[in-house]
Design a protein around this motif. Structure first.
Motif, PDB file in Angstrom:
ATOM      1  N   ASP A 175     -29.842  75.072  68.956  1.00  0.00           N
ATOM      2  CA  ASP A 175     -28.569  75.454  68.326  1.00  0.00           C
ATOM      3  C   ASP A 175     -28.277  76.941  68.461  1.00  0.00           C
ATOM      4  N   ASP A 176     -29.187  77.687  69.108  1.00  0.00           N
ATOM      5  CA  ASP A 176     -29.044  79.134  69.145  1.00  0.00           C
ATOM      6  C   ASP A 176     -28.909  79.686  70.565  1.00  0.00           C
ATOM      7  N   GLU A 183     -20.210  85.335  76.966  1.00  0.00           N
ATOM      8  CA  GLU A 183     -19.255  85.997  76.085  1.00  0.00           C
ATOM      9  C   GLU A 183     -19.828  86.185  74.681  1.00  0.00           C
ATOM     10  N   ASN A 184     -21.148  86.007  74.585  1.00  0.00           N
ATOM     11  CA  ASN A 184     -21.872  86.181  73.321  1.00  0.00           C
ATOM     12  C   ASN A 184     -21.443  85.160  72.264  1.00  0.00           C
ATOM     13  N   LYS A 185     -21.044  83.978  72.718  1.00  0.00           N
ATOM     14  CA  LYS A 185     -20.675  82.906  71.801  1.00  0.00           C
ATOM     15  C   LYS A 185     -21.816  81.891  71.725  1.00  0.00           C
ATOM     16  N   ARG A 227     -16.825  68.250  74.900  1.00  0.00           N
ATOM     17  CA  ARG A 227     -18.109  67.895  74.319  1.00  0.00           C
ATOM     18  C   ARG A 227     -18.225  68.392  72.879  1.00  0.00           C
ATOM     19  N   ILE A 228     -19.011  67.656  72.100  1.00  0.00           N
ATOM     20  CA  ILE A 228     -19.250  67.995  70.697  1.00  0.00           C
ATOM     21  C   ILE A 228     -20.679  68.512  70.562  1.00  0.00           C
ATOM     22  N   SER A 229     -20.810  69.692  69.983  1.00  0.00           N
ATOM     23  CA  SER A 229     -22.142  70.197  69.658  1.00  0.00           C
ATOM     24  C   SER A 229     -22.151  70.594  68.193  1.00  0.00           C
ATOM     25  N   HIS A 230     -23.287  71.051  67.718  1.00  0.00           N
ATOM     26  CA  HIS A 230     -23.397  71.420  66.312  1.00  0.00           C
ATOM     27  C   HIS A 230     -22.502  72.596  65.967  1.00  0.00           C
ATOM     28  N   LYS A 231     -22.258  73.475  66.944  1.00  0.00           N
ATOM     29  CA  LYS A 231     -21.529  74.702  66.646  1.00  0.00           C
ATOM     30  C   LYS A 231     -20.199  74.831  67.372  1.00  0.00           C
ATOM     31  N   THR A 232     -19.933  73.977  68.343  1.00  0.00           N
ATOM     32  CA  THR A 232     -18.724  74.140  69.142  1.00  0.00           C
ATOM     33  C   THR A 232     -18.116  72.811  69.561  1.00  0.00           C
ATOM     34  N   PHE A 233     -16.861  72.902  69.963  1.00  0.00           N
ATOM     35  CA  PHE A 233     -16.189  71.873  70.755  1.00  0.00           C
ATOM     36  C   PHE A 233     -15.888  72.581  72.078  1.00  0.00           C
ATOM     37  N   ILE A 234     -16.434  72.069  73.173  1.00  0.00           N
ATOM     38  CA  ILE A 234     -16.422  72.846  74.408  1.00  0.00           C
ATOM     39  C   ILE A 234     -16.144  71.952  75.613  1.00  0.00           C
ATOM     40  N   CYS A 235     -15.287  72.421  76.515  1.00  0.00           N
ATOM     41  CA  CYS A 235     -14.965  71.637  77.712  1.00  0.00           C
ATOM     42  C   CYS A 235     -16.196  71.484  78.584  1.00  0.00           C
ATOM     43  N   ARG A 277     -16.875  75.739  65.795  1.00  0.00           N
ATOM     44  CA  ARG A 277     -16.703  74.810  64.678  1.00  0.00           C
ATOM     45  C   ARG A 277     -16.545  75.563  63.355  1.00  0.00           C
ATOM     46  N   ASN A 278     -17.185  76.714  63.254  1.00  0.00           N
ATOM     47  CA  ASN A 278     -17.084  77.514  62.035  1.00  0.00           C
ATOM     48  C   ASN A 278     -15.952  78.517  62.184  1.00  0.00           C
ATOM     49  N   VAL A 279     -14.893  78.306  61.424  1.00  0.00           N
ATOM     50  CA  VAL A 279     -13.744  79.209  61.450  1.00  0.00           C
ATOM     51  C   VAL A 279     -13.570  79.792  60.050  1.00  0.00           C
ATOM     52  N   ALA A 280     -13.862  81.075  59.922  1.00  0.00           N
ATOM     53  CA  ALA A 280     -13.721  81.771  58.639  1.00  0.00           C
ATOM     54  C   ALA A 280     -14.408  81.015  57.506  1.00  0.00           C
TER      55      ALA A 280
END
Length: 258
Positions: free
Chosen positions: A65-66, A71-73, A107-115, A130-133
């Motif tokens: 998950d890390d 882009e440091n994302k 694709r769905i991951s624990h931290k993102t939705f990513i093409c 996935r975490n927005v503010a």
């Protein structure tokens, strides 16, 4: 040098640790050698002996998950050996709605939705945290965004100073997640936008010298937290449904805001 694991590519040599990574030591001649290497880091993840052993034995790691992209994302994936190269492999789960930029799967991951094309030489750069503010986006909310709509308004976003605020989310023309702070039009001046801060629902025209609209409804009145529904009922119907108020220094009573 100590052998760490059998080479998973040639199955003849062993992986040994060098300055830049873990390299196969199989070399009989210039035409009979193995150049497979597991570098010391991938996407910011340090390749420990334990990870190298797992990768060599199973040709894939557990999900991490890390991981960090260029882009440091952060993103989540497991590392796999594909044609002798270490690559990220995402969960097989994807959203129903395709990528609005390229039409591929998201694709769905624990931290993102990513093409799925994000790591294919970055042919598509759609990337949604996935975490927005401080709010973790659901899969349904991601579907709403990808379909070009706004999410429902919510009042539990957190600012950098850890104060709550209200907004709905949408994707702009560059497919970046943006905030829309307008809950509704002001029922008093008709031109201002109602937004929500930690203390109140208020009109955007309160600083407008030409209009100076001071329409405000506190988020808590007489011990009652004023919900979005309460406030919208007030704006649209003139009053909220009846509810219980619990003032600090008096008896509980039933009423509505109007």
């Amino acid at each position: 040098m100590e052998n760490i694991a059998k080479c998973p590519v040639c199955n003849q040599g062993n992986l040994i640790e060098g300055a830049k990574g873990y390299m196969c030591n199989h070399f009989k001649s210039i035409d009979d050698k193995c150049s497979f290497t597991i570098f010391k880091t991938y996407f910011g993840k340090e390749m420990t002996w334990k990870i190298v052993e797992q990768l060599a034995d199973q040709k894939e790691t557990d999900f991490f998950d890390d991981l960090i992209n260029k882009e440091n994302k952060p993103f989540s994936a497991k590392l796999v050996i594909d044609d002798g190269i270490i690559k990220p492999h995402f969960q097989d789960k994807s959203l129903d709605t395709p990528c609005p930029k390229c039409g591929k799967q998201v694709r769905i991951s624990h931290k993102t939705f990513i093409c799925e094309d994000f790591f294919n030489n970055k042919e598509c750069d759609l990337y949604i945290n996935r975490n927005v503010a401080g709010v973790l986006l659901s899969e349904n909310e991601a579907e709403v965004l990808l379909n070009g709509s706004s999410t429902d308004y919510r009042i539990d976003f957190l600012s950098n100073s850890q104060k709550t605020f209200g907004a709905k989310l949408f994707l702009d023309d560059s497919f970046q997640v943006k905030f829309d702070f307008e809950l509704t039009k002001c029922p008093k001046c008709k031109t201002g936008s109602i937004s929500v801060n930690p203390w109140a629902y208020g009109c955007s025209n309160y600083k407008n010298d030409q209009i100076r609209c001071e329409f405000t409804v506190w988020r808590e009145i007489s011990g009652k937290k004023i919900s979005l529904k309460d406030f919208l009922d007030l704006c649209q119907k003139g009053k909220s449904d009846k509810t219980q108020f619990k003032p600090k220094n008096s008896d509980e009573y039933t009423g509505s805001i109007s």
